[in-house]
Write an enzyme that holds these catalytic residues in place. Structure first.
Site, mmCIF file in Angstrom:
data_model
loop_
_atom_site.group_PDB
_atom_site.id
_atom_site.type_symbol
_atom_site.label_atom_id
_atom_site.label_comp_id
_atom_site.label_asym_id
_atom_site.label_seq_id
_atom_site.Cartn_x
_atom_site.Cartn_y
_atom_site.Cartn_z
ATOM 1 N N GLY A 151 0.826 -1.198 0.000
ATOM 2 C CA GLY A 151 0.000 0.000 0.000
ATOM 3 C C GLY A 151 0.862 1.251 0.000
ATOM 4 C CB CYS A 152 0.233 4.618 1.338
ATOM 5 S SG CYS A 152 1.117 6.139 1.711
#
Length: 239
Positions: free
Chosen positions: A59-60
């Protein structure tokens, strides 16, 4: 447009941030997904040699980097891109989801202080949810996929064995979708992405999605948690 990119436009950022932080203070359990307590890997890499490298995507990269900057034995954690070419390794292009890149974190670690298996345990437990396909929390797209980019055959064996171990133990409600493959290259992200969690703890996205990950690290892996983060701006890495 993802909530993360929307927040960067700074439209009513102060008001939004105040509301998010207030909500988190009242009900922290609602601020992010719960971490999953998982067993350590039964097979791990040997702890010999000098500083080693692990590259993971979940993810981020802000939150993943932040978690490992608070992990003992990590001497540097850099946000960047892996899975695509050098020509497309920039944030605006990667954000299209068409480059093959994943937002990734390159972790330099001392194997005498933390093992590769422990890094994967933290990665699977508190840094992200490995059962989400091509997304993580509010962000969606192949650039947010769960992935392990291995740097040698030993890492490949440890990662594959650990995923099989966790799936067999059914520690998650759904199967792990993490992709495991060899690292071709890692490209550091732009300077403004580095140390983002530490520099912007009150930014709405960080307060809602990523600060809880660091808190879970402190709670679940107390022996591996360090209060002062190892920042890119201060890191001194020797191979």
């Amino acid at each position: 447009m993802s909530p993360r990119r929307f927040s960067r436009l700074s439209l009513c950022a102060a008001a939004i941030g105040a509301l998010v932080i207030a909500a988190f203070a009242i009900a922290p359990s609602l601020a992010a997904e719960e971490a999953v307590i998982i067993p350590a890997p039964t097979a791990d890499a040997q702890g010999a040699g000098g500083i080693q490298t692990a590259v993971i995507a979940g993810g981020c990269f802000w939150g993943v980097q932040g978690v490992f900057q608070h992990t003992a034995g990590v001497v540097n954690a850099v946000s960047g891109y892996a899975g695509g070419s050098k020509a497309t390794a920039d944030y605006s292009t990667v954000s299209t989801g068409t480059t093959g890149h994943a937002e990734s974190v390159e972790i330099k670690f001392d194997p005498k202080k933390i093992s590769y298996g422990k890094i994967l345990q933290i990665f699977f437990s508190v840094a992200h949810d490995p059962t989400q396909l091509n997304r993580q929390g509010p962000d969606s797209g192949t650039q947010y996929r769960s992935a392990i980019f291995t740097t040698n055959d030993e890492q490949k064996k440890v990662a594959e064995a650990y995923v099989a171990q966790l799936n067999t133990a059914k520690v998650y409600k759904k199967p792990i979708v993490t992709k495991i493959g060899p690292l071709e290259a890692f490209y550091p992200a732009e300077a403004y992405h580095q140390d983002y969690l530490t520099l912007h703890p009150n930014q709405p996205y960080i307060a809602y999605n990523d600060i809880p990950k660091v808190e879970n690290l402190k709670k679940i892996f107390a022996e591996s948690y360090i209060e002062k983060p190892t920042l890119v701006s201060n890191a001194k890495v020797t191979n």
